[in-house]
Design a protein around this motif. Sequence first.
Motif, short mmCIF file in Angstrom:
data_model
loop_
_atom_site.label_atom_id
_atom_site.label_comp_id
_atom_site.label_asym_id
_atom_site.label_seq_id
_atom_site.Cartn_x
_atom_site.Cartn_y
_atom_site.Cartn_z
N ARG A 84 0.53 -0.97 -0.22
CA ARG A 84 0.24 -0.10 -0.18
C ARG A 84 0.43 1.18 -0.37
NH1 ARG A 84 -5.32 1.88 2.03
NH2 ARG A 84 -6.14 -0.60 2.18
N VAL A 85 2.13 1.77 1.33
CA VAL A 85 2.80 2.93 1.31
C VAL A 85 3.67 3.11 -0.38
CG1 VAL A 85 2.47 2.69 3.72
CG2 VAL A 85 4.12 1.28 2.46
N LEU A 86 3.94 1.39 -0.91
CA LEU A 86 4.60 1.22 -2.29
C LEU A 86 4.15 2.27 -3.66
CD1 LEU A 86 6.85 -1.46 -1.78
CD2 LEU A 86 7.61 0.95 -1.44
N GLY A 87 2.47 2.30 -3.65
CA GLY A 87 2.01 2.09 -4.23
C GLY A 87 1.60 1.28 -4.94
N GLY A 88 0.68 0.57 -4.32
CA GLY A 88 0.42 -1.02 -4.78
C GLY A 88 1.41 -2.22 -5.44
N GLY A 89 2.98 -1.78 -5.07
CA GLY A 89 3.32 -2.63 -5.29
C GLY A 89 4.64 -2.53 -5.42
N LEU A 90 5.30 -3.32 -6.05
CA LEU A 90 7.14 -3.27 -6.49
C LEU A 90 7.22 -2.81 -7.68
CD1 LEU A 90 9.98 -3.14 -4.47
CD2 LEU A 90 10.59 -5.61 -5.38
N VAL A 91 8.25 -2.18 -7.72
CA VAL A 91 8.62 -1.94 -9.52
C VAL A 91 9.67 -1.62 -9.15
CG1 VAL A 91 8.29 0.22 -11.21
CG2 VAL A 91 5.98 0.87 -9.38
N LEU A 92 10.32 -2.15 -10.52
CA LEU A 92 11.38 -2.98 -10.88
C LEU A 92 11.74 -1.90 -11.61
CD1 LEU A 92 11.00 -6.56 -12.95
CD2 LEU A 92 11.64 -5.79 -10.49
N GLY A 93 13.26 -1.38 -11.21
CA GLY A 93 13.90 -0.35 -11.23
C GLY A 93 13.83 0.83 -9.97
N SER A 245 6.80 4.38 21.93
CA SER A 245 8.01 3.07 22.83
C SER A 245 6.82 2.19 23.55
CB SER A 245 9.03 3.95 23.44
OG SER A 245 8.79 4.99 24.43
N GLY A 246 7.37 1.07 23.85
CA GLY A 246 6.37 0.40 24.95
C GLY A 246 5.29 0.06 23.51
N SER A 247 4.67 0.47 22.46
CA SER A 247 3.53 -0.53 21.66
C SER A 247 4.07 -0.83 20.99
CB SER A 247 2.88 1.01 21.34
OG SER A 247 1.55 0.73 20.44
N GLN A 248 3.25 -2.27 20.84
CA GLN A 248 3.46 -3.03 20.33
C GLN A 248 2.58 -2.42 18.48
OE1 GLN A 248 1.07 -6.36 19.82
NE2 GLN A 248 -1.03 -5.33 20.38
N PHE A 249 2.31 -2.11 18.18
CA PHE A 249 1.90 -0.83 17.16
C PHE A 249 2.79 -0.40 16.44
CE2 PHE A 249 -1.87 -1.89 19.11
CZ PHE A 249 -2.75 -2.82 17.95
N ARG A 250 3.38 -0.92 14.80
CA ARG A 250 4.23 0.18 14.23
C ARG A 250 3.41 0.83 12.54
NH1 ARG A 250 6.33 -0.81 18.34
NH2 ARG A 250 8.63 -2.29 17.85
N LEU A 251 3.82 2.05 12.73
CA LEU A 251 3.28 2.33 11.36
C LEU A 251 4.18 3.07 10.08
CD1 LEU A 251 1.18 5.49 13.59
CD2 LEU A 251 0.47 3.22 12.44
N ILE A 252 4.18 2.73 8.88
CA ILE A 252 4.97 2.94 7.69
C ILE A 252 3.93 3.94 7.01
CG2 ILE A 252 4.95 0.94 6.48
CD1 ILE A 252 6.96 1.41 5.71
N ARG A 253 4.64 5.23 7.14
CA ARG A 253 4.12 6.44 6.51
C ARG A 253 5.15 6.54 5.08
NH1 ARG A 253 0.95 10.01 8.19
NH2 ARG A 253 1.49 9.31 10.73
N LEU A 265 -0.91 5.18 4.22
CA LEU A 265 -0.09 4.79 5.71
C LEU A 265 0.24 2.95 6.08
CD1 LEU A 265 1.00 6.13 8.54
CD2 LEU A 265 -1.50 5.94 9.43
N GLY A 266 1.07 2.19 6.35
CA GLY A 266 0.48 1.16 6.27
C GLY A 266 1.26 1.29 7.79
N VAL A 267 -0.50 -0.10 8.75
CA VAL A 267 0.05 -0.50 10.07
C VAL A 267 0.34 -1.98 10.30
CG1 VAL A 267 -1.51 -0.74 12.08
CG2 VAL A 267 -2.25 1.10 10.44
N PHE A 268 1.48 -2.18 11.08
CA PHE A 268 2.25 -3.57 11.41
C PHE A 268 2.03 -3.80 13.38
CE2 PHE A 268 3.60 -2.73 7.59
CZ PHE A 268 3.51 -3.79 7.09
#
Length: 455
Positions: A84-93, A245-253, A265-268
């Motif tokens: 999702r945060v990559l825009g729908g998947g990995l683009v070669l190159g 810190s101390g939270s199990q959730f990680r956000l990748i933006r 935003l991606g949530v793990f």
Amino acid sequence: MAKAPKIQYQCSDCGASFPKWAGQCADCGAWNTLQEQVPAASKAAGGRFGGYAGDARSQSVRRLSDVAAERSERISTGLGELDRVLGGGLVLGSVALIGGDPGIGKSTLLIQAMALLAEQMPVLYVSGEESAEQISLRAQRLGLSGEQVQLLTETCVERIIGLTQQHAPRALVLDSIQTFYTEELQSAPGSVAQVRESAARLVRFAKQTGTSLFLVGHVTKEGALAGPRVLEHMVDTVLYFEGESGSQFRLIRAIKNRFGAVNELGVFAMTDKGLREVANPSAIFLSRHEEQVPGSAILVTREGTRPLLVEVQALVDQSPLGNPRRVALGLGQNRLSMLLAVLHRHGGIGMFDQDVFLNVVGGVRVTEPAADLAVLLAVLSSFRDRPLPNDLVTFGEVGLAGEVRPVPSGQERLREAAKHGFRRAIVPRANAPKKPIDGLEVVAVSRIGEAIEAL
């Protein structure tokens, strides 16, 4: 034998060149701006990857309409939130730069992604910080099969490029860019010149060979990516890995993305088996109090292409200080002060002797002005000690004149609220839906006074 070219030092402010390093630039007078540069002769003789070598057609002048625009093929990494945060998947190159605090889970995320990608294509994981044994132990702890993942522990860019050409991976991870160096420079790894030149060579290699490249970057104490700012300009995608810190959730933006939407935003969730995707992030950002409590308002915000429900909590208390405190976590403190002034001027409610504390549940950082109305209603609820209904959501920008301004994608926000069982919404009048939404009563307001009266 040809004479080795002399090292040059260039001022990053004025561009003047000097044969020796000095603390102050003799031309512009700036301090600590002289940086080591790769000699021109070395660049010319750098071979295929020393400088950019495009084909003759790319170097000719063409009309924009004559250029065939081909859609980039997307390859799934196996992690939906990362796609999702990559825009729908990995683009070669493509080249992606991932930054985050130490221990946040950058290496864990990438080793998981590489293990999944290895089922579709050859991959190579290059580490300049950890030994091969450490990476193997992490993979075993995460329960990953490393049979198809190629591993290399090396810090010299020239040797990395040479070995990569031999094995020809389609996806390449370098962890981290601050540990790599090029033999063309004499400065230590991690210096501005080394980071800039190493990244430039790796980016050129990725573009010319069609290899998808992931660069891991360190961050400074302020949370920004360490190294030269040009590093973020060279890459296609810049991702920040965040987490309390101390939270199990990680956000990748996604801060920058040439192949998709920014601010996605991606949530793990961090578990003992690595990072697990959170398919419904709205559920983790809502407290769902058993009883109605004052100072809590539900906001429908938007992160990239995803509407997201978050809880805004406010606490208003009598201040013992002459200058009351204004504390905001997850929102801009200056905007909180501005909204309190609007509430006093156009709502007739002043909080000159009250401390105001504001927090967004779950560690989410809301940057859009659509949170203004939710902030004011949460503050007013705490100040009056009267809870808002549990089935109420709101969004809207508040102007200095007291007007409630519309925000983008109002229909999608309302549908997301209805999907989670909310029955009433206070929204800007311009965001009112033309057709009723099943199960959702929409109250449209155009002034801050109307929003207060609607409660």
